[in-house]
Design an enzyme around this catalytic site. Structure first.
Site, PDB file in Angstrom:
ATOM      1  N   ASP A   1      67.845 -14.770   7.585  1.00  0.00           N
ATOM      2  CA  ASP A   1      67.681 -14.196   8.922  1.00  0.00           C
ATOM      3  C   ASP A   1      68.362 -12.830   8.888  1.00  0.00           C
ATOM      4  O   ASP A   1      69.573 -12.731   9.040  1.00  0.00           O
ATOM      5  CB  ASP A   1      68.324 -15.097   9.974  1.00  0.00           C
ATOM      6  CG  ASP A   1      68.176 -14.532  11.384  1.00  0.00           C
ATOM      7  OD1 ASP A   1      67.118 -13.956  11.690  1.00  0.00           O
ATOM      8  OD2 ASP A   1      69.134 -14.660  12.175  1.00  0.00           O
TER       9      ASP A   1
ATOM     10  N   GLU B   1      62.259 -14.061   8.015  1.00  0.00           N
ATOM     11  CA  GLU B   1      61.576 -13.804   9.282  1.00  0.00           C
ATOM     12  C   GLU B   1      60.806 -12.496   9.169  1.00  0.00           C
ATOM     13  O   GLU B   1      61.317 -11.501   8.666  1.00  0.00           O
ATOM     14  CB  GLU B   1      62.603 -13.725  10.412  1.00  0.00           C
ATOM     15  CG  GLU B   1      62.001 -13.670  11.789  1.00  0.00           C
ATOM     16  CD  GLU B   1      63.055 -13.769  12.871  1.00  0.00           C
ATOM     17  OE1 GLU B   1      63.202 -14.858  13.443  1.00  0.00           O
ATOM     18  OE2 GLU B   1      63.741 -12.755  13.128  1.00  0.00           O
TER      19      GLU B   1
ATOM     20  N   ASP C   1      72.949 -17.164  13.486  1.00  0.00           N
ATOM     21  CA  ASP C   1      72.199 -16.566  12.384  1.00  0.00           C
ATOM     22  C   ASP C   1      72.052 -17.544  11.217  1.00  0.00           C
ATOM     23  O   ASP C   1      71.036 -17.549  10.521  1.00  0.00           O
ATOM     24  CB  ASP C   1      72.888 -15.278  11.916  1.00  0.00           C
ATOM     25  CG  ASP C   1      73.013 -14.280  13.044  1.00  0.00           C
ATOM     26  OD1 ASP C   1      71.989 -13.716  13.437  1.00  0.00           O
ATOM     27  OD2 ASP C   1      74.140 -14.084  13.542  1.00  0.00           O
TER      28      ASP C   1
END
Length: 165
Positions: free
Chosen positions: A7, A68, A140
């Site tokens: 992330d 992502e 996160d």
């Protein structure tokens, strides 16, 4: 199969290494965050992220990386800075010879919670349940674990065959 979920963030980059145990069973191998000092310049932050991810990749030897994908932000400067952090994560994976798979935030949320509009809190609760964790996760870190699980879920039958080998 071991998947490193990332992330990306310019100050805090979450990571999570998840192993697929077969079926809907997963094991967290490691997770945490790579933090950069807020007082550091952008280039110093990117270097810290790169070095941190290289350590994670070297220590846990994932088979692939899931990250992502780019999303649209209201603040252009923030989006560009995030793009730099993503680039460092992609480069770290490429330098290690790892394949990279990208997933949209809604796809990740759908894969772990069943709802593409799930809140961060809902995703965090599902990650704790899927991985049978008691301790609190940093946001996160939970997102990175969700990205790894999303990739495993998207492999479907391929993930099943890699467990047997």
């Amino acid at each position: 199969m071991k998947v490193l979920g990332i992330d990306p963030g310019s100050r805090i980059t979450g990571y999570g290494v998840v192993e697929h145990l077969g079926g809907n069973r997963f094991a967290r191998i490691s997770s945490g965050v790579v933090s950069a000092k807020s007082s550091a310049t952008l280039s110093e932050k990117l270097l810290q992220i790169s070095k941190g991810l290289q350590v994670v990749i070297g220590e846990f030897t994932p088979d692939v990386v899931a990250i992502e994908s780019v999303f649209f932000a209201k603040n252009v400067k923030s989006a560009i800075t995030l793009g730099h952090a993503r680039g460092v994560a992609l480069l770290s994976a490429a330098e290690a010879g790892l394949g990279v798979f990208e997933y949209a935030p809604t796809t990740i949320k759908q894969a772990v919670s069943g709802y593409g509009g799930a809140s961060k809190d809902q995703v965090q609760k599902m990650i704790k349940a899927l991985l049978r964790l008691d301790e609190a996760l940093k946001p996160d870190e939970a997102d990175a674990l969700a990205i790894a699980i999303c990739h495993i879920n998207h492999l479907g039958p391929l993930a099943q065959s890699s467990v047997a080998s």
